[in-house]
Design an enzyme around this catalytic site. Structure first.
Site, PDB file in Angstrom:
ATOM      1  N   CYS A  85       0.819  -1.225   0.000  1.00  0.00           N
ATOM      2  CA  CYS A  85       0.000   0.000   0.000  1.00  0.00           C
ATOM      3  C   CYS A  85       0.850   1.271   0.000  1.00  0.00           C
ATOM      4  CB  CYS A  85      -0.945   0.007   1.193  1.00  0.00           C
ATOM      5  SG  CYS A  85      -2.062  -1.396   1.212  1.00  0.00           S
ATOM      6  N   HIS A 123      -3.316   7.344   2.206  1.00  0.00           N
ATOM      7  CA  HIS A 123      -3.707   6.023   1.710  1.00  0.00           C
ATOM      8  C   HIS A 123      -5.096   5.707   2.272  1.00  0.00           C
ATOM      9  CE1 HIS A 123      -3.968   1.877   0.861  1.00  0.00           C
ATOM     10  NE2 HIS A 123      -3.705   1.459   2.080  1.00  0.00           N
ATOM     11  N   ASN A 127     -10.048   0.171  -0.211  1.00  0.00           N
ATOM     12  CA  ASN A 127      -8.585   0.214  -0.198  1.00  0.00           C
ATOM     13  C   ASN A 127      -8.066  -0.358  -1.512  1.00  0.00           C
ATOM     14  OD1 ASN A 127      -5.864  -0.186   0.231  1.00  0.00           O
ATOM     15  ND2 ASN A 127      -6.080  -1.066   2.265  1.00  0.00           N
TER      16      ASN A 127
END
Ligand code: ACO
Length: 318
Positions: free
Chosen positions: A112, A245, A275
């Site tokens: 990520c 993020h 996500n």
């Protein structure tokens, strides 16, 4: 010599999977997912649609936004955890898709945090003169590595891609001011994929101890943002926009509370995109640029945390 962001673009697959759709497959509910994560829906790549396709579409949008052509690009860096193949890199596939045969292309694997790692790497390569105009792309088909029977993970992720064109520049008033990257492999088993070419000869599925990840994420992201601003000689209160993020609205809120950020300064797309790993930061930034919140001249901070653990932050004047 420094680097500036000349253009930005993104791409989302057309298929939307809502929380209600998921509640038919696993023992979950729209209210549980919204309350614990802020997620309402996610986009899922179509059959036959791959990470390189998503990345290519985002790259073309970023080039168009920059008013540039593919032939102007001499470096392509793709942050992804879900490459089309074990090799070649997704970056070389996108290079082919753009029809260019010069320069260099490679992938970055920092899960990520990949896009933040990418800003650091691309900024460094532009500063040293290795390249002049780069495409930095975050692209993921995370749906392909989810265990769709595991309600603790499958509700959290989605597919998508975002890209920026970064160019070498001697303009001291704009561009990347600082970027900070970190990792700590001690926690690799709190968030990982249980397969890979060497260990299992399979692709594997995402496994996560979510509540542990949560604690580290809030602490480490906050520290990275402070370190990044201090290194640039500015303070957190100078920053106009925070583009985190998009893992979980509660992580975004936790960081905002810790650093006393105004909620309206924190760009959140987690409700609509979920996500999307390395794609989430450029997707969120593109959303806020296109809707007119982030403007040229604004001071913007990007941040991310992910498997490894890896984490980091990047600060630039847009
Ligand atoms: N629907 C319904 N119930 C669920 C679901 C679900 N989808 N998932 C888990 N539960 C249940 C659990 O089984 C557990 O039940 P039990 O008490 O009977 O055992 C209960 O909900 C609580 O589980 P926890 O894991 O303690 O729930 P928590 O409040 O921590 O929320 C979550 C889970 C959302 C994953 C949270 O820990 C989190 O956001 N962690 C951050 C991790 C993250 O976002 N990772 C993404 C990748 S890393 C990154 O990008 C930063």
């Amino acid at each position: 010599m420094g680097s500036i962001i000349k253009g930005i673009g993104s791409y989302l697959p057309s298929r939307v999977l809502t929380n209600e759709d998921l509640a038919v497959k696993v023992d979950t509910s729209d209210s549980w997912i919204r309350e614990r994560t802020g997620i309402g829906q996610r986009h899922i790549a179509a059959e036959g649609e791959y990470t390189s396709d998503l990345g290519l579409a985002a790259a073309k949008a970023a080039l168009s936004d920059a008013g540039m052509e593919a032939k102007d690009i001499d470096l392509i860096v793709v942050a992804t955890t879900t490459p089309d193949y074990t090799f070649p890199s997704t970056a070389t596939m996108i290079q082919e898709g753009l029809g260019i045969h010069h320069g260099a292309a490679f992938d970055i694997q920092a899960v990520c945090s990949g896009f933040i790692y990418g800003v650091n790497v691309v900024d460094s390569l532009l500063r040293t003169g290795t390249a002049k105009n780069a495409l930095l792309i975050g692209a993921e088909t995370f749906s392909r590595i989810l265990d769709w029977e595991d309600r603790t993970t499958c509700v959290l992720f989605g597919d998508g891609a975002g890209a920026v064109v970064m160019s070498a520049s001697d303009d001291e008033n704009t561009g990347v001011m600082n970027s900070f990257i970190r990792s700590d492999g001690a926690h690799c088993k709190l968030l990982y994929v249980d397969g890979g070419p060497s260990r299992t000869q399979t692709v594997g599925h995402v496994r996560m101890v979510g509540n542990q990840v949560f604690k580290y994420a809030v602490k480490d992201i906050s520290a990275a943002m402070l370190e990044c601003t201090e290194g640039a000689g500015v303070s957190i209160s100078d920053v106009d926009w925070f583009v985190p993020h998009q893992a979980n609205q509660r992580i975004l809120n936790g960081v905002a509370k810790r650093l006393k950020l105004k909620p309206e300064q924190v760009i959140s797309t987690v409700e609509f995109h979920a996500n999307t790993s390395a794609a989430s930061v450029p997707l969120a930034m593109d959303t806020a640029v296109k809707d007119g919140r982030i403007k040229r001249g604004d001071l913007v901070m990007l941040e991310a945390f992910g498997g490894g653990f890896t984490w980091g932050a990047a600060l630039f004047r847009f």
